[in-house]
Scaffold this active site. Structure first.
Site, short mmCIF file in Angstrom:
data_model
loop_
_atom_site.label_atom_id
_atom_site.label_comp_id
_atom_site.label_asym_id
_atom_site.label_seq_id
_atom_site.Cartn_x
_atom_site.Cartn_y
_atom_site.Cartn_z
N ASP A 8 1.27 -0.92 -0.12
CA ASP A 8 -0.31 0.22 -0.47
C ASP A 8 1.11 1.27 -0.04
O ASP A 8 2.02 1.55 1.01
CB ASP A 8 -0.48 0.39 1.48
CG ASP A 8 -2.08 0.53 0.63
OD1 ASP A 8 -2.25 1.48 -0.12
OD2 ASP A 8 -2.35 1.63 2.19
N ASN A 10 1.43 3.78 -2.75
CA ASN A 10 2.16 3.78 -3.99
C ASN A 10 1.64 5.28 -4.74
O ASN A 10 2.42 6.53 -5.08
CB ASN A 10 1.79 3.05 -5.33
CG ASN A 10 2.13 1.58 -5.35
OD1 ASN A 10 2.82 1.01 -4.42
ND2 ASN A 10 1.81 0.44 -5.93
N GLY A 11 0.24 5.82 -3.73
CA GLY A 11 -0.31 6.74 -4.36
C GLY A 11 0.37 7.79 -4.04
O GLY A 11 0.32 8.84 -4.43
N ARG A 12 0.21 7.76 -2.98
CA ARG A 12 0.49 8.80 -1.68
C ARG A 12 2.31 9.30 -2.20
O ARG A 12 2.38 10.17 -1.68
CB ARG A 12 0.35 8.14 0.00
CG ARG A 12 -0.75 8.48 0.32
CD ARG A 12 -1.04 7.49 1.55
NE ARG A 12 -2.10 6.27 1.68
CZ ARG A 12 -2.07 5.41 2.40
NH1 ARG A 12 -2.03 6.01 3.84
NH2 ARG A 12 -1.77 4.35 1.51
N ARG A 21 -0.08 9.34 -9.79
CA ARG A 21 -0.51 7.27 -9.43
C ARG A 21 -0.04 6.95 -9.93
O ARG A 21 0.99 5.66 -9.39
CB ARG A 21 -1.95 7.80 -9.03
CG ARG A 21 -2.77 8.49 -7.84
CD ARG A 21 -4.85 8.09 -7.76
NE ARG A 21 -4.03 7.01 -7.98
CZ ARG A 21 -4.31 6.23 -6.35
NH1 ARG A 21 -4.13 7.56 -5.08
NH2 ARG A 21 -4.32 5.50 -6.20
N SER A 53 -6.63 -5.93 -6.25
CA SER A 53 -8.18 -6.76 -5.59
C SER A 53 -9.25 -6.53 -6.34
O SER A 53 -9.52 -5.74 -7.14
CB SER A 53 -8.59 -6.16 -4.12
OG SER A 53 -8.66 -5.02 -4.60
N ASN A 56 -10.50 -2.52 -6.61
CA ASN A 56 -9.71 -1.72 -7.01
C ASN A 56 -10.49 -1.47 -8.76
O ASN A 56 -9.57 -0.97 -9.21
CB ASN A 56 -8.42 -2.49 -7.65
CG ASN A 56 -7.54 -2.48 -6.35
OD1 ASN A 56 -6.27 -3.39 -5.50
ND2 ASN A 56 -7.52 -1.16 -5.22
N TRP A 57 -11.41 -2.54 -9.04
CA TRP A 57 -12.01 -2.00 -10.05
C TRP A 57 -12.78 -0.31 -9.79
O TRP A 57 -12.34 0.47 -10.91
CB TRP A 57 -12.78 -2.98 -11.42
CG TRP A 57 -11.67 -4.49 -11.20
CD1 TRP A 57 -12.05 -5.69 -10.43
CD2 TRP A 57 -11.20 -4.37 -12.31
NE1 TRP A 57 -11.29 -6.44 -11.06
CE2 TRP A 57 -10.72 -5.83 -11.78
CE3 TRP A 57 -10.71 -3.31 -13.16
CZ2 TRP A 57 -9.65 -6.46 -13.22
CZ3 TRP A 57 -9.69 -4.16 -14.08
CH2 TRP A 57 -9.34 -5.41 -14.14
N ARG A 59 -11.31 1.95 -9.73
CA ARG A 59 -10.46 2.73 -10.29
C ARG A 59 -10.73 3.82 -10.78
O ARG A 59 -10.81 2.89 -12.02
CB ARG A 59 -8.88 3.02 -9.75
CG ARG A 59 -9.23 2.85 -7.85
CD ARG A 59 -7.49 2.03 -7.67
NE ARG A 59 -7.12 1.92 -6.58
CZ ARG A 59 -6.50 2.27 -5.50
NH1 ARG A 59 -4.75 2.53 -6.47
NH2 ARG A 59 -6.54 1.67 -4.67
N ARG A 172 1.95 -4.48 5.84
CA ARG A 172 1.14 -4.14 5.38
C ARG A 172 2.50 -2.99 5.61
O ARG A 172 2.76 -2.86 6.61
CB ARG A 172 -0.35 -3.47 5.66
CG ARG A 172 -1.21 -2.98 4.72
CD ARG A 172 -2.29 -2.29 5.53
NE ARG A 172 -2.42 -1.72 4.39
CZ ARG A 172 -3.76 -1.64 4.20
NH1 ARG A 172 -4.79 -2.67 4.23
NH2 ARG A 172 -4.34 -0.92 3.53
#
Ligand code: FPP
Length: 229
Positions: A8, A10-12, A21, A53, A56-57, A59, A172
């Site tokens: 977790d 990547n975006g940030r 992103r 996940s 995640n679709w 997005r 995580r």
């Protein structure tokens, strides 16, 4: 030992640098490569990476398409590395819900590496713990199983990779204390380790740190056997 990783942040990571992103996902892929190499060098037996996940679709298509492209690029580009390191690639998740070319790519990588006896890398892609459970129950029913007499072992035997031992440790990155639908069934007794570091910044040392923390924790509570391998 089996380690599962929720990759977790990547975006940030990208946002912090004023990047888009997808740039974060590209760096995330590089981190995944570093971690696979480090894990293999450490002699880890099983590594599950939560790459995408079932949720995640939601997005933007641009982002989901980019991640799928990365997966394809990763599987194609790493074949020599898998061969050299005897790494076996497997999939967890609903292959039927993946774009056909990605499902085919992952099936090919799994078939080409299935005899390799080194570390097993399980790519959780279009994966959801609840979805896996639902598919397992459907498989059982499809086999004509007496559903009123169903036992834990029957369900376990119908999960995506029934021969893979349950994860000992779930890691995580990026600081959230959530399971996010990852290995819900298999992770029932997993130790949890959360790091504040965003995924693209992860190195082998971070993985080693997580495993050290797990070993110390386990040692405190007894259970030497749980540490095996
Ligand atoms: C979570 O970060 C990351 C993802 C949803 C994608 C992970 C994918 C990769 C690392 C590339 C593919 C990997 C392999 C091994 C083929 P986020 O976007 O949710 O980050 P945020 O919470 O900061 O927005």
């Amino acid at each position: 030992m089996h380690v599962g990783i929720i990759m977790d942040g990547n975006g940030r990571w990208a946002q912090q640098r004023g990047l888009i992103r997808t740039q974060g996902h590209l760096e995330g892929l590089k981190a995944a490569k570093r971690i696979v190499k480090a894990a293999s060098d450490m002699g880890l037996q099983y590594l599950t990476l939560y790459a995408f996940s079932t949720e995640n679709w939601k997005r933007a298509a641009e982002e989901t398409g980019f991640i799928m492209g990365l997966v394809k690029q990763y599987l194609r580009g790493e074949m020599n590395f898998y061969r050299q390191n005897h790494i076996r690639i497997r999939h967890a998740g609903d292959a039927a819900g993946l774009p056909p070319d990605i499902a085919a790519e992952i099936a090919t990588a799994a078939a080409d590496t299935k005899e390799f006896s080194g570390m097993q890398v399980i790519l959780a892609l279009n994966y959801g713990g609840r979805d896996e459970l639902v598919r397992a129950v459907r498989r059982l029913a499809g086999q004509g199983h007496d559903m009123a007499a169903v036992a834990e072992e029957d369900i376990a035997a119908c999960m995506d990779n029934p021969d893979v031992p349950d994860p000992d440790l779930i890691v995580r990155s990026a600081g959230e204390y959530r399971m996010s639908n990852f290995l819900l069934w298999e992770g029932a007794y997993a130790e949890l380790y959360v790091s504040a570091k965003f995924w693209p910044d992860w190195t082998g040392e971070d993985l080693a740190g997580a495993i050290d923390a797990y070993r110390n924790r386990s040692r405190r509570f007894g259970g030497i056997a749980a540490n095996g391998g």
